[in-house]
Design a protein around this motif. Structure first.
Motif, short mmCIF file in Angstrom:
data_model
loop_
_atom_site.label_atom_id
_atom_site.label_comp_id
_atom_site.label_asym_id
_atom_site.label_seq_id
_atom_site.Cartn_x
_atom_site.Cartn_y
_atom_site.Cartn_z
N GLN A 1 28.40 -16.88 35.07
CA GLN A 1 28.10 -16.27 36.37
C GLN A 1 28.86 -14.96 36.54
O GLN A 1 28.31 -13.97 37.01
CB GLN A 1 28.45 -17.24 37.52
N ALA B 1 34.61 -15.60 40.06
CA ALA B 1 33.44 -16.45 40.31
C ALA B 1 33.88 -17.80 40.88
O ALA B 1 33.28 -18.31 41.83
CB ALA B 1 32.62 -16.63 39.03
N ASN C 1 25.04 -7.07 37.14
CA ASN C 1 24.12 -6.81 38.24
C ASN C 1 24.42 -5.42 38.80
O ASN C 1 25.54 -5.12 39.20
CB ASN C 1 24.31 -7.89 39.32
N LEU D 1 27.10 -11.46 37.08
CA LEU D 1 27.35 -10.68 38.28
C LEU D 1 27.87 -9.28 37.96
O LEU D 1 27.50 -8.31 38.62
CB LEU D 1 28.34 -11.42 39.19
N GLN E 1 27.82 -12.81 46.55
CA GLN E 1 28.02 -11.69 45.62
C GLN E 1 29.14 -10.78 46.13
O GLN E 1 29.98 -10.32 45.35
CB GLN E 1 26.73 -10.88 45.47
N VAL F 1 25.96 -5.29 42.38
CA VAL F 1 27.33 -5.82 42.42
C VAL F 1 28.27 -4.81 41.77
O VAL F 1 29.34 -4.51 42.29
CB VAL F 1 27.41 -7.20 41.73
#
Length: 167
Positions: A37, A24, A44, A41, A7, A47
């Motif tokens: 992804q 990514a 998130n 991310l 990450q 992140v």
């Protein structure tokens, strides 16, 4: 809980070009699922917080921020060249301010000697139209896509007759 190594690598790669899919891939996520992804991310919280903190740090270190960018665009967009250059000799005026001079893209001076001594001056200014376009986009003055808004009632009509009831 801290970020995983993968990450953190994604976050650092994302800061290079702000392209989540490519970040990514460079962070060794599957090429097939890189788009998903990257999107996952970025949504998130941890992140995103790491990316935001790094962007703020870079902004502080470089001195580049939204306010400075807007100020530079405004300098270019609203420059009056007659306040900066003598239109007869193409020489910079002593009264030209730092704001005025910041809008100059290049200056070329060519001296020619011969029967008559000549000096040719060329001053190019940064693209005023582009600066105005970017400022206009920032303030939502023009939209590249159509936007439709409004409350519309929807009524569903079923005109299919019901089959006759068995009696």
């Amino acid at each position: 809980m801290a970020l995983t190594a993968k990450q953190e690598r994604f976050a650092e790669e994302y800061l290079i070009d702000l392209n989540a899919t490519q970040a990514a891939i460079r962070a060794n996520y599957s090429v097939k699922t890189a788009m998903e992804q990257g999107s996952r991310l970025l949504s998130n919280v941890k992140v995103r917080a790491h990316i935001d903190a790094r962007m703020a740090e870079l902004s502080r270190r470089t001195g580049v921020n939204q306010e400075r960018i807007m100020r530079e665009l405004a300098r270019i967009a609203f420059l009056d060249p007659t306040n900066l250059v003598n239109m007869d000799s193409a020489e910079l005026l002593d009264s030209a301010t730092a704001d005025d001079r910041a809008a100059i893209a290049s200056v070329k001076v060519k001296s020619m000697s011969g029967d008559v001594d000549m000096v040719e001056r060329e001053i190019k200014f940064a693209d005023k139209i582009k600066a105005l376009e970017l400022l206009g986009k920032r303030f939502g003055m023009w939209v590249d896509r159509q936007q439709l808004e409004g409350a519309v009632g929807v009524q569903i009509v079923d005109n299919v007759p019901l089959p006759p009831a068995d009696t």
